[in-house]
Motif scaffolding. Structure first.
Motif, PDB file in Angstrom:
ATOM      1  N   LEU A 131       0.814  -1.210   0.000  1.00 54.34           N
ATOM      2  CA  LEU A 131       0.000   0.000   0.000  1.00 54.34           C
ATOM      3  C   LEU A 131       0.851   1.265   0.000  1.00 54.34           C
ATOM      4  O   LEU A 131       0.624   2.187  -0.783  1.00 54.34           O
ATOM      5  CB  LEU A 131      -0.929  -0.012   1.222  1.00 54.34           C
ATOM      6  CG  LEU A 131      -1.914   1.156   1.361  1.00 54.34           C
ATOM      7  CD1 LEU A 131      -2.899   1.150   0.208  1.00 54.34           C
ATOM      8  CD2 LEU A 131      -2.646   1.055   2.691  1.00 54.34           C
ATOM      9  N   LEU A 132       1.844   1.320   0.883  1.00 48.47           N
ATOM     10  CA  LEU A 132       2.705   2.493   0.980  1.00 48.47           C
ATOM     11  C   LEU A 132       3.972   2.349   0.147  1.00 48.47           C
ATOM     12  O   LEU A 132       4.527   3.340  -0.329  1.00 48.47           O
ATOM     13  CB  LEU A 132       3.078   2.750   2.443  1.00 48.47           C
ATOM     14  CG  LEU A 132       1.914   2.983   3.409  1.00 48.47           C
ATOM     15  CD1 LEU A 132       2.438   3.250   4.813  1.00 48.47           C
ATOM     16  CD2 LEU A 132       1.046   4.138   2.932  1.00 48.47           C
ATOM     17  N   GLY A 133       4.413   1.107   0.000  1.00 48.36           N
ATOM     18  CA  GLY A 133       5.645   0.893  -0.747  1.00 48.36           C
ATOM     19  C   GLY A 133       5.507   1.213  -2.220  1.00 48.36           C
ATOM     20  O   GLY A 133       6.467   1.687  -2.845  1.00 48.36           O
ATOM     21  N   GLY A 134       4.312   0.959  -2.799  1.00 46.61           N
ATOM     22  CA  GLY A 134       4.110   1.270  -4.205  1.00 46.61           C
ATOM     23  C   GLY A 134       4.380   2.736  -4.534  1.00 46.61           C
ATOM     24  O   GLY A 134       5.193   3.050  -5.409  1.00 46.61           O
TER      25      GLY A 134
ATOM     26  N   GLY B  57       0.767  -1.687  -5.868  1.00 45.08           N
ATOM     27  CA  GLY B  57       1.030  -1.621  -4.439  1.00 45.08           C
ATOM     28  C   GLY B  57      -0.196  -1.227  -3.641  1.00 45.08           C
ATOM     29  O   GLY B  57      -0.523  -1.852  -2.625  1.00 45.08           O
ATOM     30  N   MET B  58      -0.909  -0.225  -4.108  1.00 42.99           N
ATOM     31  CA  MET B  58      -2.084   0.248  -3.374  1.00 42.99           C
ATOM     32  C   MET B  58      -3.190  -0.804  -3.356  1.00 42.99           C
ATOM     33  O   MET B  58      -3.753  -1.125  -2.302  1.00 42.99           O
ATOM     34  CB  MET B  58      -2.610   1.539  -3.989  1.00 42.99           C
ATOM     35  CG  MET B  58      -3.821   2.125  -3.275  1.00 42.99           C
ATOM     36  SD  MET B  58      -4.273   3.755  -3.905  1.00 42.99           S
ATOM     37  CE  MET B  58      -2.814   4.701  -3.447  1.00 42.99           C
ATOM     38  N   VAL B  59      -3.474  -1.387  -4.516  1.00 40.89           N
ATOM     39  CA  VAL B  59      -4.589  -2.323  -4.613  1.00 40.89           C
ATOM     40  C   VAL B  59      -4.294  -3.621  -3.856  1.00 40.89           C
ATOM     41  O   VAL B  59      -5.114  -4.096  -3.065  1.00 40.89           O
ATOM     42  CB  VAL B  59      -4.914  -2.619  -6.092  1.00 40.89           C
ATOM     43  CG1 VAL B  59      -5.936  -3.742  -6.203  1.00 40.89           C
ATOM     44  CG2 VAL B  59      -5.442  -1.362  -6.774  1.00 40.89           C
ATOM     45  N   LEU B  60      -3.116  -4.201  -4.084  1.00 39.04           N
ATOM     46  CA  LEU B  60      -2.791  -5.444  -3.388  1.00 39.04           C
ATOM     47  C   LEU B  60      -2.552  -5.212  -1.903  1.00 39.04           C
ATOM     48  O   LEU B  60      -2.778  -6.112  -1.089  1.00 39.04           O
ATOM     49  CB  LEU B  60      -1.565  -6.101  -4.025  1.00 39.04           C
ATOM     50  CG  LEU B  60      -1.763  -6.648  -5.442  1.00 39.04           C
ATOM     51  CD1 LEU B  60      -0.534  -7.445  -5.880  1.00 39.04           C
ATOM     52  CD2 LEU B  60      -3.004  -7.522  -5.539  1.00 39.04           C
TER      53      LEU B  60
END
Length: 436
Positions: A161-164, A273-276
């Motif tokens: 979520l944040l890493g993307g 990143g956000m979706v997964l």
């Protein structure tokens, strides 16, 4: 009457839940350092000329090597010395090693740094299981363990979520000139900024009191633990092999699904990143439900509750895993992946919980270490590497990564269900003997 109020060996409920809260937060940190590599596959391949199989070795075997081997001495230390000090050393070690991933200039250096991350994280998992096992009575430990493990799964979700966006910003900014370190590539910078804070956050382990050990080990070494495992080999074979194989499939999906969405559905890393990340956080939110259900069944007299519940939920999750890499619509794939995570994550907390429930208190640290050793070898060495091997060596096409993921379900996940089911009778007999 509440057992916590009658047994002085257990901390008060408030103290127990403060302990879980701190370990929950640190588990999120550990998964950040473990899984951020999943969002850096393409730039690492480009800059270092790596193949999918080499990436899978960094994701799996490199991490698993010392993760598993270090569990053995750590298990002895946990049964003999302050578990908080062991945890502090473990967190500091993996944080330094995670930062070192950002200083690596080639595959060999990355392999060594990832091994260091694994060495530190083996101590954290084993120590946390032992502390939680001594903080709650058996009829409540499943819920506590589920909430703790939820931190780990949420950690994986938060990484995505944040890493993307972090990866996207780092890639847009280009190489960075850091004091003392010189020029680092964007993917290296991401490793550094996510790894370094753990050196300070390791101090959080001193915010809770260590629970009283319910029993002191009678001897140093693994002799008594190995003898006990042999005596109950059917039960522990089902636990170690069944949960380890299930974890292999789950970790394979967690680490390769971002690449699958980038390659097959054409999504950008920030979107993936956000979706997964949201998908895994939603899946992780079901963990307290799994723990509550198992504790309820256990209190009502179902002595094989942990294994029974995992067999049911994994069988329900398996079709969702297959369908998630077969559908053409990316958003439908996300929904199916979320359902898979929600079901299969019953095993994430039940493995550690059942190990605490069926193991005598004096042996829990060492038996937990054996649990980490065996399940870690199976899960982290086999899961990600199997996907990379099938894609590179058997299919020879990086766009077939979805088929590689699909094949892990019949080859690994369904046999794991059979292993878990095979231990139900042995678990009932073990707990009947323990209660007698």
């Amino acid at each position: 009457m509440d057992q916590n109020q009658t047994d002085p060996a257990y901390p008060s409920p408030a103290t127990g839940w403060v302990t879980v809260a701190v370990l929950f937060a640190l588990y999120i940190l550990s998964l950040t350092d473990r899984y951020i590599i999943a969002l850096l596959v393409e730039p690492m391949k480009r800059d270092l000329g790596l193949s999918d199989f080499q990436i899978s070795l960094l994701q799996g075997p490199a991490f698993a090597l010392l993760f598993c081997l270090c569990a053995i001495p750590v298990g002895i230390g946990l049964d003999r010395f302050s578990r908080r000090l062991v945890l502090y050393g473990a967190i500091t070690l993996w944080s330094v090693a995670a930062t070192a991933c950002g200083l690596a200039r080639g595959f060999g250096e990355l392999f060594v740094a990832r091994a260091g991350v694994g060495a530190g994280q083996s101590g954290f998992g084993t120590g946390s299981y032992s502390i939680i096992g001594d903080s709650f009575p058996p009829h409540r430990v499943s819920l506590a363990m589920s909430i703790f493990v939820m931190g780990g799964v949420m950690g994986a979700g938060i990484v995505f979520l944040l890493g993307g966006p972090i990866v996207a910003m780092a890639m847009a900014a280009g190489p960075v000139d850091l004091p003392l370190l010189g020029i680092v590539q964007p993917w290296q910078f991401v490793f550094i900024v996510t790894g370094l804070p753990g050196v300070v956050l390791a101090l959080l382990v001193f915010l809770f009191r260590e629970p009283v050990r319910r029993a002191r080990p009678a001897a140093i070494g693994y002799g008594p633990a190995i003898a006990f495992l042999r005596e109950h080999k059917r039960l522990y074979a089902a636990i170690f092999l069944g949960f380890g194989t299930t974890y292999a499939v789950t970790i394979g999906f967690q680490l390769w699904m971002p690449t699958y969405f980038i390659r097959i559905h054409g999504w950008a890393p920030a979107q993936v990143g956000m979706v997964l990340g949201i998908a895994q956080i939603l899946g992780a939110a079901t963990l307290p439900l799994h723990g509550w259900m198992v504790d309820l069944l256990f209190r009502r007299g179902r002595r094989d509750a942990h294994l029974f519940w995992c067999v049911v939920t994994v069988l329900l999750a398996a079709p969702c895993a297959v369908a998630s890499v077969l559908v053409d619509d990316g958003w439908v794939a996300v929904v199916l992946f979320t359902l898979y995570v929600a079901g299969v994550l019953s095993t994430a907390s039940m493995g550690p919980a059942i190990t605490q429930v069926v193991t005598p208190p004096a042996l829990r640290g060492r038996v937990s270490a054996v649990y980490v050793l065996i399940t870690g070898l199976i899960a982290m060495a086999l899961g990600p590497a199997m996907v990379g091997f099938i894609t590179d060596k058997l299919l020879g096409d990086e766009r077939q990564v979805g088929l590689s993921l699909l094949l892990t379900v019949p080859l690994l996940l369904l046999p794991a269900v059979g292993m878990l089911a095979s231990g139900r009778g042995a678990m009932r007999r073990r707990l009947e003997d323990q209660d007698a």
